[in-house]
Design a protein around this motif. Structure first.
Motif, PDB file in Angstrom:
ATOM      1  N   THR A 120       9.548  14.994 -14.346  1.00  0.00           N
ATOM      2  CA  THR A 120       8.705  15.893 -13.568  1.00  0.00           C
ATOM      3  C   THR A 120       7.558  15.134 -12.902  1.00  0.00           C
ATOM      4  N   ALA A 121       7.562  13.829 -13.019  1.00  0.00           N
ATOM      5  CA  ALA A 121       6.474  13.047 -12.442  1.00  0.00           C
ATOM      6  C   ALA A 121       6.733  12.754 -10.972  1.00  0.00           C
ATOM      7  N   VAL A 122       5.725  12.993 -10.136  1.00  0.00           N
ATOM      8  CA  VAL A 122       5.794  12.563  -8.744  1.00  0.00           C
ATOM      9  C   VAL A 122       5.574  11.055  -8.718  1.00  0.00           C
ATOM     10  N   ALA A 123       4.564  10.649  -9.472  1.00  0.00           N
ATOM     11  CA  ALA A 123       4.280   9.225  -9.639  1.00  0.00           C
ATOM     12  C   ALA A 123       4.210   8.964 -11.144  1.00  0.00           C
ATOM     13  N   PRO A 124       5.248   8.374 -11.694  1.00  0.00           N
ATOM     14  CA  PRO A 124       5.244   8.118 -13.140  1.00  0.00           C
ATOM     15  C   PRO A 124       4.050   7.275 -13.559  1.00  0.00           C
ATOM     16  N   TYR A 125       3.621   7.467 -14.778  1.00  0.00           N
ATOM     17  CA  TYR A 125       2.454   6.761 -15.295  1.00  0.00           C
ATOM     18  C   TYR A 125       2.615   5.252 -15.156  1.00  0.00           C
ATOM     19  N   TYR A 126       1.594   4.670 -14.593  1.00  0.00           N
ATOM     20  CA  TYR A 126       1.577   3.230 -14.359  1.00  0.00           C
ATOM     21  C   TYR A 126       0.288   2.739 -15.000  1.00  0.00           C
ATOM     22  N   MET A 127       0.398   1.900 -15.989  1.00  0.00           N
ATOM     23  CA  MET A 127      -0.815   1.552 -16.743  1.00  0.00           C
ATOM     24  C   MET A 127      -1.824   0.805 -15.870  1.00  0.00           C
ATOM     25  N   PRO A 128      -3.121   0.931 -16.206  1.00  0.00           N
ATOM     26  CA  PRO A 128      -4.145   0.214 -15.455  1.00  0.00           C
ATOM     27  C   PRO A 128      -3.847  -1.289 -15.378  1.00  0.00           C
ATOM     28  N   GLN A 129      -4.054  -1.850 -14.186  1.00  0.00           N
ATOM     29  CA  GLN A 129      -3.808  -3.280 -13.982  1.00  0.00           C
ATOM     30  C   GLN A 129      -5.012  -3.918 -13.295  1.00  0.00           C
ATOM     31  N   PRO A 130      -6.215  -3.743 -13.818  1.00  0.00           N
ATOM     32  CA  PRO A 130      -7.357  -4.371 -13.140  1.00  0.00           C
ATOM     33  C   PRO A 130      -7.205  -5.895 -13.194  1.00  0.00           C
ATOM     34  N   ALA A 155       2.114  18.616   2.745  1.00  0.00           N
ATOM     35  CA  ALA A 155       2.825  17.749   3.692  1.00  0.00           C
ATOM     36  C   ALA A 155       2.206  16.356   3.807  1.00  0.00           C
ATOM     37  N   ASN A 156       0.880  16.316   3.835  1.00  0.00           N
ATOM     38  CA  ASN A 156       0.213  15.019   4.011  1.00  0.00           C
ATOM     39  C   ASN A 156       0.294  14.114   2.784  1.00  0.00           C
ATOM     40  N   PHE A 157       0.857  14.609   1.730  1.00  0.00           N
ATOM     41  CA  PHE A 157       0.865  13.810   0.503  1.00  0.00           C
ATOM     42  C   PHE A 157       2.263  13.468   0.010  1.00  0.00           C
ATOM     43  N   THR A 158       3.260  13.855   0.803  1.00  0.00           N
ATOM     44  CA  THR A 158       4.625  13.605   0.341  1.00  0.00           C
ATOM     45  C   THR A 158       4.991  12.118   0.339  1.00  0.00           C
ATOM     46  N   GLN A 159       4.178  11.308   1.003  1.00  0.00           N
ATOM     47  CA  GLN A 159       4.510   9.886   1.028  1.00  0.00           C
ATOM     48  C   GLN A 159       4.124   9.166  -0.263  1.00  0.00           C
ATOM     49  N   PHE A 160       3.314   9.847  -1.085  1.00  0.00           N
ATOM     50  CA  PHE A 160       2.921   9.197  -2.331  1.00  0.00           C
ATOM     51  C   PHE A 160       4.079   9.277  -3.323  1.00  0.00           C
ATOM     52  N   SER A 161       4.378   8.161  -3.906  1.00  0.00           N
ATOM     53  CA  SER A 161       5.588   8.059  -4.705  1.00  0.00           C
ATOM     54  C   SER A 161       5.375   7.018  -5.775  1.00  0.00           C
ATOM     55  N   ASN A 162       6.470   6.700  -6.417  1.00  0.00           N
ATOM     56  CA  ASN A 162       6.411   5.648  -7.414  1.00  0.00           C
ATOM     57  C   ASN A 162       5.966   4.319  -6.804  1.00  0.00           C
ATOM     58  N   THR A 163       6.285   4.119  -5.530  1.00  0.00           N
ATOM     59  CA  THR A 163       5.976   2.819  -4.929  1.00  0.00           C
ATOM     60  C   THR A 163       4.720   2.841  -4.063  1.00  0.00           C
ATOM     61  N   TYR A 164       4.415   3.988  -3.411  1.00  0.00           N
ATOM     62  CA  TYR A 164       3.238   4.011  -2.559  1.00  0.00           C
ATOM     63  C   TYR A 164       2.149   4.861  -3.191  1.00  0.00           C
ATOM     64  N   ARG A 165       1.068   4.211  -3.592  1.00  0.00           N
ATOM     65  CA  ARG A 165       0.053   4.907  -4.376  1.00  0.00           C
ATOM     66  C   ARG A 165      -1.372   4.654  -3.884  1.00  0.00           C
ATOM     67  N   PHE A 166      -1.517   3.981  -2.756  1.00  0.00           N
ATOM     68  CA  PHE A 166      -2.865   3.606  -2.312  1.00  0.00           C
ATOM     69  C   PHE A 166      -3.599   4.730  -1.597  1.00  0.00           C
ATOM     70  N   ASN A 167      -4.920   4.699  -1.696  1.00  0.00           N
ATOM     71  CA  ASN A 167      -5.807   5.613  -0.940  1.00  0.00           C
ATOM     72  C   ASN A 167      -5.412   7.081  -1.077  1.00  0.00           C
ATOM     73  N   PHE A 168      -5.240   7.482  -2.304  1.00  0.00           N
ATOM     74  CA  PHE A 168      -4.904   8.875  -2.602  1.00  0.00           C
ATOM     75  C   PHE A 168      -6.205   9.673  -2.639  1.00  0.00           C
ATOM     76  N   ASP A 169      -6.406  10.486  -1.613  1.00  0.00           N
ATOM     77  CA  ASP A 169      -7.652  11.248  -1.481  1.00  0.00           C
ATOM     78  C   ASP A 169      -7.575  12.501  -2.370  1.00  0.00           C
ATOM     79  N   VAL A 170      -8.198  12.415  -3.523  1.00  0.00           N
ATOM     80  CA  VAL A 170      -8.047  13.469  -4.528  1.00  0.00           C
ATOM     81  C   VAL A 170      -8.621  14.801  -4.054  1.00  0.00           C
ATOM     82  N   ALA A 171      -9.807  14.764  -3.437  1.00  0.00           N
ATOM     83  CA  ALA A 171     -10.435  16.005  -2.986  1.00  0.00           C
ATOM     84  C   ALA A 171      -9.582  16.687  -1.912  1.00  0.00           C
ATOM     85  N   LYS A 172      -9.057  15.895  -1.010  1.00  0.00           N
ATOM     86  CA  LYS A 172      -8.224  16.448   0.058  1.00  0.00           C
ATOM     87  C   LYS A 172      -6.911  16.991  -0.513  1.00  0.00           C
TER      88      LYS A 172
END
Ligand SMILES: *[C@@H]1O[C@H](CO)[C@@H](O)[C@H](O)[C@H]1NC(C)=O
Ligand SMILES: *[C@@H]1O[C@H](CO)[C@@H](O)[C@H](O)[C@H]1NC(C)=O
Ligand SMILES: *[C@@H]1O[C@H](CO)[C@@H](O)[C@H](O)[C@H]1NC(C)=O
Ligand SMILES: *[C@@H]1O[C@H](CO)[C@@H](O)[C@H](O)[C@H]1NC(C)=O
Length: 195
Positions: A120-130, A155-172
């Motif tokens: 059920t994950a859109v973006a499966p958990y990916y552990m912190p990698q600082p 619609a504007n968020f369907t590109q976020f996936s397991n591979t594309y996760r950058f600049n996810f605007d949470v408020a929007k």
């Protein structure tokens, strides 16, 4: 300390005055004072806590405040506000580490763990990698009430996936998906390897 119930944790948070303000880091939107109980294994996450990186390998268990009726579902996400390089460069922030939908409200009453099925994950958990040398990164964990059983990404968020996760605007995201914040918490972690 092991906390076995949501209510005992909430009581503890109240006694420490933590419900007064801000379960989210300064400047973060959407901000909230609704507590979310999250823990890595048995390590409780309190706002701003420093967590050893190695302890974040498995997704945190979540306990929802309020504990609504059984048919209620939630959506949980986690973002890194300091990607890729902390104060030196936040150009990829917020970086989406986890977006999981259709999590049922806590049942039975005491269980504070929900190991969400990966499907059920859109973006499966990916552990912190600082990266080493980038200092502590802030990670926000947010839970939303999920209005429909089947949640569709705006619609504007369907590109976020397991591979594309950058600049996810949470408020929007919350605004476009018409989601209400159910609770939040945040922690910091860093890679202490010398560079
Ligand atoms: C810290 O960074 C080093 C170098 O990139 C990496 O090898 C190591 O696995 C990282 N530590 C953790 C706990 O992830
Ligand atoms: C910041 O990080 C991005 C992504 O790694 C990189 O493309 C960019 O060049 C960096 N900017 C600076 C000023 O280092
Ligand atoms: C929660 O998870 C921890 C670690 O996996 C486990 O030890 C504990 O028994 C679990 N608690 C409940 C209420 O399921
Ligand atoms: C997507 O974002 C743009 C720019 O913020 C906005 O104008 C547009 O209405 C959004 N589209 C949808 C389908 O939400």
């Amino acid at each position: 300390m092991k906390l076995s119930t949501c209510s005992s944790l909430l009581a503890l948070l109240v006694s420490h005055g933590r419900l007064a303000c801000c379960q989210t880091p300064p400047g973060f939107s959407p901000s909230t004072n609704k507590a979310l109980y999250a823990s890595f294994d048995n390590l409780e996450i309190t706002p701003g806590k420093h967590v050893p990186l190695a302890d974040t390998a498995v997704s945190p268990s979540i306990c929802f405040p309020g504990c609504g009726p059984p048919q209620d579902t939630h959506l949980v996400l986690m973002v890194d506000l300091d990607a890729p390089d902390g104060a030196a460069n936040r150009s990829l922030s917020p970086l989406l580490h986890w977006l999981q939908q259709s999590i049922p409200a806590r049942l039975p009453a005491i269980s504070s763990n929900f190991s969400a099925p990966a499907d059920t994950a859109v973006a499966p958990y990916y552990m912190p990698q600082p990266p080493p040398g980038s200092g502590p990164h802030r990670y926000v964990i947010l839970a939303f009430d999920q209005p429909q059983k089947t949640f569709r990404l705006p619609a504007n968020f369907t590109q976020f996936s397991n591979t594309y996760r950058f600049n996810f605007d949470v408020a929007k995201f919350a605004e476009e998906a018409k989601l209400t914040v159910a609770g939040a918490t945040w922690f910091m972690t860093q890679n202490t390897t010398k560079v």
